[in-house]
Design an enzyme around this catalytic site. Sequence first.
Site, short mmCIF file in Angstrom:
data_model
loop_
_atom_site.label_atom_id
_atom_site.label_comp_id
_atom_site.label_asym_id
_atom_site.label_seq_id
_atom_site.Cartn_x
_atom_site.Cartn_y
_atom_site.Cartn_z
N LYS A 49 -5.72 18.38 6.03
CA LYS A 49 -5.06 19.37 6.88
C LYS A 49 -5.34 20.77 6.36
O LYS A 49 -5.14 21.75 7.05
CB LYS A 49 -3.54 19.14 6.86
N GLY A 50 -5.77 20.83 5.10
CA GLY A 50 -5.84 22.11 4.40
C GLY A 50 -6.67 23.18 5.08
O GLY A 50 -6.33 24.36 5.02
N GLU A 104 -13.83 23.89 4.60
CA GLU A 104 -12.86 23.30 3.66
C GLU A 104 -11.93 24.39 3.12
O GLU A 104 -12.29 25.57 3.11
CB GLU A 104 -13.67 22.61 2.53
N ASP A 105 -10.76 23.99 2.68
CA ASP A 105 -9.85 24.98 2.08
C ASP A 105 -10.27 25.31 0.65
O ASP A 105 -10.43 26.47 0.30
CB ASP A 105 -8.38 24.51 2.14
N ASP A 143 -13.21 21.99 -5.08
CA ASP A 143 -12.62 21.82 -6.41
C ASP A 143 -13.56 20.95 -7.25
O ASP A 143 -14.55 21.44 -7.77
CB ASP A 143 -11.23 21.19 -6.21
N LYS A 146 -13.40 26.66 -6.88
CA LYS A 146 -13.02 26.57 -8.31
C LYS A 146 -14.20 25.97 -9.06
O LYS A 146 -14.20 24.76 -9.35
CB LYS A 146 -11.83 25.62 -8.49
N PHE A 166 -3.74 26.18 -9.88
CA PHE A 166 -3.30 25.47 -8.67
C PHE A 166 -2.66 26.47 -7.72
O PHE A 166 -1.77 27.23 -8.09
CB PHE A 166 -2.33 24.33 -9.01
N ASP A 184 -1.58 23.01 0.13
CA ASP A 184 -0.24 22.47 -0.11
C ASP A 184 0.00 22.04 -1.54
O ASP A 184 -0.93 21.81 -2.32
CB ASP A 184 -0.02 21.24 0.78
N ARG A 224 2.01 25.01 3.19
CA ARG A 224 0.80 25.26 3.98
C ARG A 224 0.98 26.47 4.89
O ARG A 224 0.02 27.14 5.26
CB ARG A 224 0.47 24.04 4.87
P1 IMP Z 1 -12.24 18.04 -4.38
O1 IMP Z 1 -12.71 16.77 -3.77
O2 IMP Z 1 -11.73 17.88 -5.77
O3 IMP Z 1 -13.24 19.17 -4.27
O4 IMP Z 1 -10.91 18.37 -3.63
C1 IMP Z 1 -10.76 19.29 -2.69
C2 IMP Z 1 -9.35 19.15 -2.15
O5 IMP Z 1 -8.38 19.11 -3.21
C3 IMP Z 1 -8.99 20.36 -1.36
O6 IMP Z 1 -9.37 20.23 -0.04
C4 IMP Z 1 -7.50 20.40 -1.51
O7 IMP Z 1 -6.90 19.59 -0.55
C5 IMP Z 1 -7.23 19.81 -2.87
N1 IMP Z 1 -6.98 20.86 -3.85
C6 IMP Z 1 -7.76 21.19 -4.91
N2 IMP Z 1 -7.24 22.21 -5.61
C7 IMP Z 1 -6.10 22.56 -4.96
C8 IMP Z 1 -5.12 23.59 -5.17
O8 IMP Z 1 -5.19 24.42 -6.10
N3 IMP Z 1 -4.10 23.63 -4.27
C9 IMP Z 1 -4.00 22.77 -3.23
N4 IMP Z 1 -4.89 21.81 -2.99
C10 IMP Z 1 -5.94 21.69 -3.86
#
Ligand code: IMP
Length: 187
Positions: free
Chosen positions: A50-51, A106-107, A110, A138, A159, A166, A172
């Site tokens: 949803k992000g 994407e939001d 990470d 990040k 974070f 969220d 959100r």
């Molecule tokens: P990845 O697969 O680790 O790159 O994850 C990405 C997802 O992790 C993002 O779409 C977010 O939903 C979640 N996420 C990663 N860091 C944060 C944060 O600091 N706050 C909220 N959601 C996060």
Amino acid sequence: MATSPPAFPYASAMEVLFSNIRIAERVHEIGAEISADYTGKSIVLIGVLKGAAIFLSDLARAIEVNNTFDFVAVSSYGRASKSSGAVKLIKDIDEPIEGKHVILVEDILDTGLTLSYLRGMMLQHKPASLKIATCLDKPARRLVPIEADYVGFQIPNQFVVGYGMDYAEHYRNLGDIRLFPEDAAGH
Ligand code: IMP
């Protein structure tokens, strides 16, 4: 006697990392960049629920070339803030993307696990091109090699919540992107 912090702190108690005004400026810059890169073409924006919903809705309106949007959903962090590492598709795209110019939206980029999974899946559909736009990046947290083509802001390993992002489904709706307290996030 020491008191533990509330599970869901008030938004006003969390430091603003990027204000709604700063976010709007940056989204317009990215929109202009995408419009220039895709002049004369049309784009399919695919948001990761949803992000990314809020970022996508602003970005779509900041892009001047013809665009449509679709959404996918993947298994997420759930009620915790740490990644399990596993990514599972919960909702697929509604319309075929073969031969189309696609931007995955994407939001946060990470660890990169979500977007590298989605990128692999989208490439199987044979789009004409595939790029990635992320509101936040990040880089220090990356576990797999993947970079976004359009990045709103790079941040350190903190974070954050707000603007679609969220903590346990909360925050959100915040207009600003705020730092979520380390002790409460366990991140
Ligand atoms: P990845 O697969 O680790 O790159 O994850 C990405 C997802 O992790 C993002 O779409 C977010 O939903 C979640 N996420 C990663 N860091 C944060 C944060 O600091 N706050 C909220 N959601 C996060």
